[in-house]
Design a protein around this motif. Structure first.
Motif, PDB file in Angstrom:
ATOM      1  N   ILE A  59       0.836  -1.208   0.000  1.00 58.50           N
ATOM      2  CA  ILE A  59       0.000   0.000   0.000  1.00 58.50           C
ATOM      3  C   ILE A  59       0.866   1.252   0.000  1.00 58.50           C
ATOM      4  O   ILE A  59       1.082   1.916   1.021  1.00 58.50           O
ATOM      5  N   GLY A  60       1.376   1.567  -1.167  1.00 57.97           N
ATOM      6  CA  GLY A  60       2.108   2.812  -1.353  1.00 57.97           C
ATOM      7  C   GLY A  60       3.588   2.737  -1.050  1.00 57.97           C
ATOM      8  O   GLY A  60       4.222   3.773  -0.802  1.00 57.97           O
ATOM      9  N   ASP A 100       2.476   4.443  -6.580  1.00 63.62           N
ATOM     10  CA  ASP A 100       3.184   5.398  -5.707  1.00 63.62           C
ATOM     11  C   ASP A 100       4.702   5.240  -5.784  1.00 63.62           C
ATOM     12  O   ASP A 100       5.447   6.216  -5.619  1.00 63.62           O
ATOM     13  N   ALA A 101       5.168   4.018  -5.975  1.00 68.97           N
ATOM     14  CA  ALA A 101       6.621   3.763  -5.943  1.00 68.97           C
ATOM     15  C   ALA A 101       7.370   4.631  -6.952  1.00 68.97           C
ATOM     16  O   ALA A 101       8.513   5.036  -6.692  1.00 68.97           O
ATOM     17  N   LEU A 102       6.724   4.936  -8.075  1.00 66.75           N
ATOM     18  CA  LEU A 102       7.406   5.768  -9.081  1.00 66.75           C
ATOM     19  C   LEU A 102       7.729   7.142  -8.496  1.00 66.75           C
ATOM     20  O   LEU A 102       8.803   7.701  -8.735  1.00 66.75           O
ATOM     21  N   GLY A 103       6.794   7.678  -7.727  1.00 68.27           N
ATOM     22  CA  GLY A 103       7.017   8.992  -7.115  1.00 68.27           C
ATOM     23  C   GLY A 103       8.055   8.942  -6.007  1.00 68.27           C
ATOM     24  O   GLY A 103       8.841   9.887  -5.832  1.00 68.27           O
ATOM     25  N   ILE A 104       8.072   7.846  -5.256  1.00 68.00           N
ATOM     26  CA  ILE A 104       9.064   7.689  -4.178  1.00 68.00           C
ATOM     27  C   ILE A 104      10.469   7.658  -4.778  1.00 68.00           C
ATOM     28  O   ILE A 104      11.391   8.350  -4.306  1.00 68.00           O
ATOM     29  N   LEU A 105      10.635   6.871  -5.842  1.00 64.78           N
ATOM     30  CA  LEU A 105      11.953   6.810  -6.500  1.00 64.78           C
ATOM     31  C   LEU A 105      12.310   8.154  -7.143  1.00 64.78           C
ATOM     32  O   LEU A 105      13.457   8.608  -7.075  1.00 64.78           O
TER      33      LEU A 105
END
Ligand SMILES: Cc1cc2nc3c(=O)[nH]c(=O)nc-3n(C[C@H](O)[C@H](O)[C@H](O)COP(=O)(O)O)c2cc1C
Length: 168
Positions: A59-60, A100-105
């Motif tokens: 989840i995110g 969401d993982a794309l934004g975290i990276l």
């Protein structure tokens, strides 16, 4: 011609499959394909172009192998390098944390001095919220193997074609 590495993390194989498709479509550029679980931070300094694949899990959150690698990212000096992201998500199951993982990276690689390419319009995606949005567009290519596997190949094809202007 610039050197290209496609580096992915994948827990159930969907992002690995997407990474293989990206590699096939870039075959003329002879990209190297690697799993982030087997990559040292020095190897990220070698290519001119990094095409990075990460699905969203928990989840995110980042996929496990990317999560393990994560603390090393901000220490990299990627000045002069170019980075693009793609990743699998599930817009029906996790509509508030879609890819969401794309934004975290993206936020972490922004500390390395790299240049980003490969943003994607939200057109054609149905979701409620995503940390992968910047100025209303996705920072990379969202894929949804769980619900829209029929769209994966065409999405990758169009995205890879949009990258090619930066690869010569
Ligand atoms: C427990 C669990 C949590 C997940 N969380 C998210 C999420 O927050 N956002 C999202 O877009 N997808 C989420 N997914 C969907 C995965 O990203 C999707 O199944 C993806 O295809 C897995 O890629 P992989 O096979 O490369 O690991 C989740 C899936 C599971 C089983």
């Amino acid at each position: 011609m610039k050197s290209i590495a496609i580096i992915y993390g994948s827990s159930t194989g969907n992002t690995k499959h997407a990474a293989q498709l990206v590699a096939e479509k870039l075959a003329g550029y002879s990209p190297v394909l690697k799993d982030i679980a087997d990559v040292s931070s020095e190897e990220l300094l070698e290519p001119d172009i990094l095409i990075l694949g990460c699905p969203t899990w928990s989840i995110g959150e980042l996929q496990d192998d990317w999560d393990t690698f994560f603390p090393q990212i901000s220490k990299l000096d990627l000045t002069g390098k170019t980075v693009a992201f793609f990743g699998q998500g599930d817009a029906e199951g996790y509509p508030d944390t879609f890819v969401d993982a794309l934004g975290i990276l993206y936020d972490e690689f922004a500390k390395t001095g790299c240049t980003f390419i490969g943003e994607v319009s939200t057109e054609g995606y149905t979701f409620d919220d995503s940390q992968a949005l910047r100025n209303g567009v996705f920072v990379g290519l969202p894929l949804d193997e769980d619900n829209e596997s029929d769209k994966t190949d065409k999405r990758i094809e169009a995205w890879v074609n949009s990258l090619k202007q930066y690869l010569d």
